[in-house]
Scaffold this motif. Structure first.
Motif, PDB file in Angstrom:
ATOM      1  N   ILE A 132      17.153  36.763 -33.816  1.00 45.38           N
ATOM      2  CA  ILE A 132      16.004  37.234 -33.030  1.00 45.38           C
ATOM      3  C   ILE A 132      15.130  36.056 -32.618  1.00 45.38           C
ATOM      4  N   VAL A 133      14.898  35.128 -33.551  1.00 48.09           N
ATOM      5  CA  VAL A 133      14.111  33.928 -33.237  1.00 48.09           C
ATOM      6  C   VAL A 133      14.771  33.146 -32.109  1.00 48.09           C
ATOM      7  N   ALA A 134      16.089  32.959 -32.192  1.00 43.60           N
ATOM      8  CA  ALA A 134      16.815  32.190 -31.174  1.00 43.60           C
ATOM      9  C   ALA A 134      16.777  32.898 -29.824  1.00 43.60           C
ATOM     10  N   ILE A 135      16.960  34.227 -29.822  1.00 41.69           N
ATOM     11  CA  ILE A 135      16.958  34.984 -28.560  1.00 41.69           C
ATOM     12  C   ILE A 135      15.586  34.924 -27.902  1.00 41.69           C
ATOM     13  N   VAL A 136      14.544  35.181 -28.689  1.00 39.85           N
ATOM     14  CA  VAL A 136      13.187  35.128 -28.132  1.00 39.85           C
ATOM     15  C   VAL A 136      12.903  33.738 -27.568  1.00 39.85           C
ATOM     16  N   GLY A 137      13.298  32.699 -28.299  1.00 39.63           N
ATOM     17  CA  GLY A 137      13.061  31.337 -27.829  1.00 39.63           C
ATOM     18  C   GLY A 137      13.802  31.022 -26.543  1.00 39.63           C
ATOM     19  N   ALA A 138      15.089  31.348 -26.489  1.00 41.77           N
ATOM     20  CA  ALA A 138      15.896  31.026 -25.303  1.00 41.77           C
ATOM     21  C   ALA A 138      15.428  31.816 -24.085  1.00 41.77           C
ATOM     22  N   VAL A 139      15.182  33.103 -24.269  1.00 39.53           N
ATOM     23  CA  VAL A 139      14.744  33.937 -23.140  1.00 39.53           C
ATOM     24  C   VAL A 139      13.373  33.487 -22.649  1.00 39.53           C
ATOM     25  N   THR A 140      12.470  33.168 -23.576  1.00 39.93           N
ATOM     26  CA  THR A 140      11.142  32.696 -23.176  1.00 39.93           C
ATOM     27  C   THR A 140      11.237  31.373 -22.434  1.00 39.93           C
ATOM     28  N   ALA A 141      12.103  30.475 -22.903  1.00 40.99           N
ATOM     29  CA  ALA A 141      12.264  29.169 -22.245  1.00 40.99           C
ATOM     30  C   ALA A 141      12.700  29.338 -20.795  1.00 40.99           C
ATOM     31  N   PHE A 142      13.653  30.218 -20.566  1.00 39.13           N
ATOM     32  CA  PHE A 142      14.142  30.444 -19.205  1.00 39.13           C
ATOM     33  C   PHE A 142      13.141  31.236 -18.378  1.00 39.13           C
ATOM     34  N   TYR A 143      12.631  32.319 -18.939  1.00 37.83           N
ATOM     35  CA  TYR A 143      11.725  33.226 -18.236  1.00 37.83           C
ATOM     36  C   TYR A 143      10.472  32.495 -17.750  1.00 37.83           C
ATOM     37  N   SER A 144       9.836  31.736 -18.633  1.00 38.60           N
ATOM     38  CA  SER A 144       8.604  31.033 -18.269  1.00 38.60           C
ATOM     39  C   SER A 144       8.864  29.941 -17.243  1.00 38.60           C
ATOM     40  N   ALA A 145      10.035  29.322 -17.334  1.00 39.93           N
ATOM     41  CA  ALA A 145      10.376  28.283 -16.359  1.00 39.93           C
ATOM     42  C   ALA A 145      10.484  28.869 -14.953  1.00 39.93           C
ATOM     43  N   THR A 146      10.988  30.102 -14.827  1.00 39.04           N
ATOM     44  CA  THR A 146      11.093  30.716 -13.493  1.00 39.04           C
ATOM     45  C   THR A 146       9.710  30.946 -12.890  1.00 39.04           C
ATOM     46  N   ILE A 147       8.737  31.313 -13.721  1.00 39.62           N
ATOM     47  CA  ILE A 147       7.384  31.531 -13.206  1.00 39.62           C
ATOM     48  C   ILE A 147       6.770  30.218 -12.741  1.00 39.62           C
ATOM     49  N   GLY A 148       7.046  29.135 -13.475  1.00 40.50           N
ATOM     50  CA  GLY A 148       6.495  27.838 -13.118  1.00 40.50           C
ATOM     51  C   GLY A 148       6.983  27.303 -11.784  1.00 40.50           C
ATOM     52  N   LEU A 149       8.055  27.869 -11.246  1.00 41.51           N
ATOM     53  CA  LEU A 149       8.642  27.366  -9.996  1.00 41.51           C
ATOM     54  C   LEU A 149       7.706  27.482  -8.808  1.00 41.51           C
ATOM     55  N   VAL A 150       6.838  28.521  -8.799  1.00 41.45           N
ATOM     56  CA  VAL A 150       6.079  28.821  -7.576  1.00 41.45           C
ATOM     57  C   VAL A 150       4.573  28.774  -7.783  1.00 41.45           C
ATOM     58  N   GLN A 151       4.086  28.467  -8.982  1.00 44.79           N
ATOM     59  CA  GLN A 151       2.640  28.431  -9.200  1.00 44.79           C
ATOM     60  C   GLN A 151       2.030  27.235  -8.460  1.00 44.79           C
ATOM     61  N   THR A 152       0.796  27.401  -8.012  1.00 44.61           N
ATOM     62  CA  THR A 152       0.131  26.341  -7.251  1.00 44.61           C
ATOM     63  C   THR A 152      -1.025  25.702  -8.016  1.00 44.61           C
ATOM     64  N   ASP A 153      -1.525  26.366  -9.040  1.00 46.07           N
ATOM     65  CA  ASP A 153      -2.568  25.783  -9.886  1.00 46.07           C
ATOM     66  C   ASP A 153      -1.910  24.786 -10.844  1.00 46.07           C
ATOM     67  N   ILE A 154      -2.357  23.551 -10.808  1.00 50.54           N
ATOM     68  CA  ILE A 154      -1.692  22.493 -11.573  1.00 50.54           C
ATOM     69  C   ILE A 154      -1.702  22.786 -13.070  1.00 50.54           C
ATOM     70  N   LYS A 155      -2.785  23.378 -13.575  1.00 48.41           N
ATOM     71  CA  LYS A 155      -2.845  23.689 -15.003  1.00 48.41           C
ATOM     72  C   LYS A 155      -1.999  24.910 -15.349  1.00 48.41           C
ATOM     73  N   LYS A 156      -1.873  25.860 -14.417  1.00 56.54           N
ATOM     74  CA  LYS A 156      -1.035  27.037 -14.678  1.00 56.54           C
ATOM     75  C   LYS A 156       0.436  26.629 -14.776  1.00 56.54           C
ATOM     76  N   VAL A 157       0.857  25.683 -13.941  1.00 48.35           N
ATOM     77  CA  VAL A 157       2.234  25.188 -14.031  1.00 48.35           C
ATOM     78  C   VAL A 157       2.487  24.611 -15.420  1.00 48.35           C
ATOM     79  N   LEU A 158       1.545  23.811 -15.889  1.00 41.03           N
ATOM     80  CA  LEU A 158       1.699  23.202 -17.213  1.00 41.03           C
ATOM     81  C   LEU A 158       1.615  24.246 -18.322  1.00 41.03           C
ATOM     82  N   ALA A 159       0.839  25.299 -18.093  1.00 36.13           N
ATOM     83  CA  ALA A 159       0.732  26.355 -19.097  1.00 36.13           C
ATOM     84  C   ALA A 159       2.074  27.058 -19.283  1.00 36.13           C
ATOM     85  N   TYR A 160       2.723  27.437 -18.180  1.00 40.73           N
ATOM     86  CA  TYR A 160       4.023  28.098 -18.287  1.00 40.73           C
ATOM     87  C   TYR A 160       5.080  27.129 -18.794  1.00 40.73           C
ATOM     88  N   SER A 161       4.892  25.854 -18.500  1.00 37.94           N
ATOM     89  CA  SER A 161       5.784  24.844 -19.052  1.00 37.94           C
ATOM     90  C   SER A 161       5.649  24.787 -20.573  1.00 37.94           C
TER      91      SER A 161
END
Length: 666
Positions: A286-315
C-alpha cells in the motif's frame, strides 16, 4: 561537556530563541531579532556537528545512544520517559534539518525584511525547529507524537502568517484540518502499538516484534493506521490537497516546512518503524502504491500550472511519492537518501523562486516573466543547477537518489514492474515541467512591463544560501558515486545498522530472484565494470533527457506550440489545469454536506433546539413562576396577616389530623 550526554540542549536552543523573540522581539530592532533567531539555530547546528563527532567514536554496542531525563507519564502499566535517542538515521535527519534550517533562517532575513510581524515570523520558525528536532530525536512514539503535532501547529501558524489575507488564513486552516484527518489514524495506530506490545519505546517494540511473532493482520492494521498519519503529514493521495494551497505562506516557509523538513516527517516515521512495516507485506505494498501513484499523478498536474510556487508544490508532492515508493519496496536507505538530496535541491528551488518573486516585485505568474537570466544571474544559475538535480541528470544529486529508488522498484526483492513504470514516467514528466519552469522564467523575451517592474538581483543574505545549496545539489549525491563503479555505497553502508538490526530474513523465492537480479527488462546483473555505463544510459536518464528536449522544443524552439496543443486538447488541459477538480469534488462530497449537517442538525437542531431549548426553557419556567410568586409580596399588612392566619390554620389542622391518626393506631 559531551553533547551526547546532554541531548536536550539541541532542543532547548531553538525553543529559547522562539520564546525570547516571541515575548520580547516586538520592541527590538531587526538585527536583535536576527541575532536571537539565527544565533539559536547556528548554535544548534554546531551542537549537531559536535554530536556527529562524538557519535563517530561510539562502538556498535553503544548505538542507539539513549538519553533519559525524567518520568513523563506513569499510570498503571503505562509508563513513558522523556527520552531521546541517536542512531545513524537520527544523525542524517539532524544534519539535514539543522543545516537547511540555518540557511533558510539566513535567507529569511532578506526576504522578510520589509514585512510586518518580523519578530513573530522568526519566533514561529524557531518553534518549528524545536518541534522538528523533537520528532527526530524522540526515543518513543509519544515524544515523536509531540514533535509530530508540533510541526503541524507551526505549519498552521506559518502558512497563515499573513492572516489578514483571506486566502492565507484559509490555507492555514485547510492544512491544519486535512493533516488532522491523517493524525487521527496515526493516534489510533499509536494506541494499538501500546495495546499490542505493552510499550511505546522504539527499542522495546522492535525487539518484541522480532522475537515474538505477531499476527500479520494486526501488524498490517497498525502499519496502515500509522501510514495514514504519514499520508496527511507528507501530502500523499488522497490528503495532498493542503500542500499546494500552503504556498500562500511566505516563500521561506515553503522551503523549510513544505520542501525540506516537515513534509518528510512521514517518510522518516515509516523508515523508523520499518521493523513493523517489513513484517506487513500488504501494508508495504500500500505504501509503494500510494507513493508511485502520487509521484505520477502530481507530476501530471505540474505540467500546466503557471504559478511558479504551485509548480514546485506539486513537484514536492511528487518527490515525496518517490520516497514512499522506496520505503514500500524495502529500500529504506534509498528513500532517506532521496529525502536528503531533495532537501538540498527542493529547498534551493523554493528559495530561488522566492528570489525571482522578490526581483519581480511579488509576481508569481510565469507567463508574466521571461528573459530574466541576465538580470538575475545568481538566481538563474542556482535554479538551473537545482533543476538539473531534480530532473535526474547524471552527476547531480537527484540522479543518484532517484536512480536507486527506481532500481529498487524494478530489481529489488519487492520489485513491481507497474510501480517501476509509474516512477519512470513520473521522472520524465518531472524533467519536462521543471525545464518548462526554467525556460518560461529565464528565457525568451520579457513578458512584463519593464517600465514598471525593475528586476534586480537579491541581496547577499539571500544569494549566499542559494550558492551553498547549489553546491550541495551537485555534490550531495556523491555519497553513492562509488556504487556506480562497484565499490561501497557510503550512505547505504552508514544506515545499514539501522535497517539491518531487525530485518526480516529474505524468503527462498526472494533469495533466488536476487541471485539472478533480473531487472525490469530481465537478464543478469551487470559486472562492476559495466555498472557506471548502465547507470548513465539507463531508462531514468533517457526519460530525463527526453523531458528536457521536449521542454526545449516547446518553449524555446516552437514557443507557439504549447498554446496550440492546449487548444487542440482542451478538455485534458482544463482537467490538469484545474487539478482534476479534486478540491471541487471534496467540496461537493465532503465539505458541503458537513457544513449542512453542522448548520441544520448540530447547530439549529441539537444546539439551539435541544441544548439551548432545555437551558432557555428552564430559565423561562423559573422566570414565569417567579413572576407569579412575586405577586404574593404585595406590601399590604392586612394581606400578610391573612396569610399568616391561613398558614396557622393549615398547620394546626395538620397537627390535629396527625394526633387523631396516632390515637386510632393505639
Amino acid at each position: 561537556m559531551p553533547i551526547l550526554d546532554h541531548l536536550w540542549i539541541i532542543l532547548a536552543l531553538p525553543l529559547a530563541g522562539s520564546a525570547i523573540n516571541g515575548l520580547l522581539g516586538k520592541h527590538w530592532p531587526q538585527k536583535a531579532v536576527n541575532s536571537v533567531a539565527i544565533g539559536s539555530v547556528a548554535l544548534t547546528f554546531l551542537c549537531v556537528l559536535e554530536l556527529v563527532r562524538e557519535f563517530a567514536q561510539l562502538s556498535a554496542s553503544q548505538i542507539p545512544y539513549f538519553g533519559r531525563y525524567f518520568n513523563w507519564m506513569v499510570a498503571g502499566d503505562f509508563k513513558v520517559d522523556f527520552a531521546l535517542q541517536v542512531d545513524q538515521l537520527t544523525v542524517v535527519m539532524l544534519l539535514v534539518v539543522s543545516f537547511v534550517g540555518l540557511l533558510i533562517h539566513i535567507y529569511s532575513t532578506g526576504y522578510m525584511a520589509h514585512e510586518g510581524g518580523y519578530y513573530r515570523f522568526f519566533s514561529y520558525l524557531n518553534l518549528f525547529m524545536f518541534f522538528m528536532l523533537t520528532l527526530v530525536l524522540g526515543a518513543n512514539l509519544l515524544v515523536m507524537f509531540v514533535g509530530w503535532e508540533g510541526v503541524g501547529l507551526c505549519s498552521y501558524l506559518l502558512i497563515g502568517f499573513w492572516f489578514l489575507k483571506k486566502s492565507a488564513a484559509d490555507a492555514g486552516k485547510k492544512a491544519f484540518i486535512t493533516t488532522r484527518v491523517g493524525d487521527f489514524g496515526f493516534t489510533v495506530g499509536v494506541l494499538m502499538v501500546f495495546a499490542t506490545f505493552g510499550s511505546i519505546d522504539f527499542g522495546t517494540i522492535f525487539q518484541s516484534v522480532a522475537t515474538h511473532p505477531v499476527s500479520e493482520a494486526l501488524l498490517t492494521t497498525i502499519c496502515i493506521l500509522l501510514f495514514t498519519g504519514a499520508v496527511g503529514k507528507s501530502a500523499q493521495l488522497p490528503l495532498y490537497v493542503w500542500l499546494p494551497d500552503a504556498m500562500e505562506g511566505p516563500t521561506p516557509v515553503s522551503a523549510l516546512i513544505h520542501a525540506a523538513t516537515m513534509v518528510t516527517a512521514g517518510v522518516y516515521m515509516v523508515a523508523r518503524m520499518h521493523p513493523l512495516f517489513s513484517r506487513a507485506p500488504i501494508a508495504m505494498l500500500i505504501v509503494a502504491i500510494v507513493g508511485a501513484v502520487t509521484a505520477f499523478y502530481s507530476a501530471t498536474i505540474g505540467l500546466v500550472q503557471t504559478d511558479i510556487k504551485k509548480v514546485l508544490a506539486y513537484s514536492t508532492v511528487s518527490q515525496l511519492g518517490y520516497m514512499f515508493l522506496a520505503c514500500g519496496v524495502g529500500a529504506y536507505a534509498a528513500g532517506i537518501f532521496h529525502l536528503m538530496t531533495h532537501a538540498f535541491f527542493k529547498g534551493l528551488l523554493f528559495l530561488a523562486a522566492g528570489s525571482v518573486i522578490h526581483a519581480m516585485g511579488g509576481e508569481q505568474d510565469m507567463m508574466k516573466m521571461g528573459g530574466l537570466r541576465k538580470k538575475i544571474p545568481v538566481t538563474y544559475w542556482t535554479m538551473l543547477i537545482a533543476t538539473l538535480a531534480i530532473a535526474g541528470i547524471p552527476g547531480f544529486a537527484g540522479f543518484f537518489s532517484k536512480d536507486e529508488i527506481l532500481d529498487a522498484a524494478g530489481a529489488g526483492p519487492h520489485r513491481n514492474f507497474i510501480l517501476w513504470l509509474l516512477g519512470l514516467l513520473g521522472a520524465g514528466l518531472t524533467s519536462f515541467y521543471m525545464f518548462r519552469l526554467v525556460f518560461l522564467t529565464f528565457f525568451g523575451k520579457p513578458r512584463y512591463d519593464e517600465h514598471h517592474v525593475h528586476v534586480h538581483e537579491s541581496p547577499k543574505n539571500m544569494t549566499i544560501p542559494l550558492i551553498i545549496l547549489a553546491f550541495c545539489s551537485i555534490f550531495g549525491g556523491w555519497f553513492a558515486a562509488p556504487h556506480l563503479v562497484g565499490h561501497t555505497e557510503y550512505f547505504e553502508h552508514f544506515l545499514h545498522p539501522v535497517f539491518a538490526s531487525y530485518a526480516v530474513p529474505a524468503s527462498p523465492e526472494q533469495a533466488a530472484s536476487l541471485a539472478g537480479n533480473p531487472g525490469p527488462e530481465g537478464g543478469i546483473a551487470p559486472s562492476p565494470a559495466m555498472e557506471f555505463l548502465h547507470a548513465i544510459t539507463g531508462w531514468p536518464v533517457i526519460v530525463a533527457l527526453l523531458g528536457l528536449l521536449l521542454a526545449w522544443w516547446m518553449y524555446i524552439k516552437k514557443p507557439e506550440a504549447p498554446k496550440r496543443l492546449a487548444e487542440s486538447l482542451r478538455v485534458p488541459y482544463l482537467v490538469l489545469f484545474n487539478k482534476y477538480y479534486v478540491d471541487e469534488i471534496y467540496g461537493a462530497l465532503i465539505v458541503t454536506p458537513l457544513l449542512w449537517i453542522s448548520r441544520n442538525i448540530l447547530w439549529h437542531g441539537i444546539d439551539e433546539g435541544i441544548i439551548d431549548g432545555v437551558v432557555n426553557g428552564t430559565a423561562k419556567v423559573a422566570r414565569g413562576s417567579g413572576g407569579e410568586l412575586r405577586k404574593i409580596q404585595s406590601g399590604n399588612t392586612r394581606t400578610y396577616a391573612a396569610w399568616m392566619i391561613l398558614g396557622a390554620t393549615v398547620i394546626g389542622f395538620a397537627i390535629l389530623i396527625v394526633g387523631i391518626a396516632g390515637r386510632m393506631g393505639h
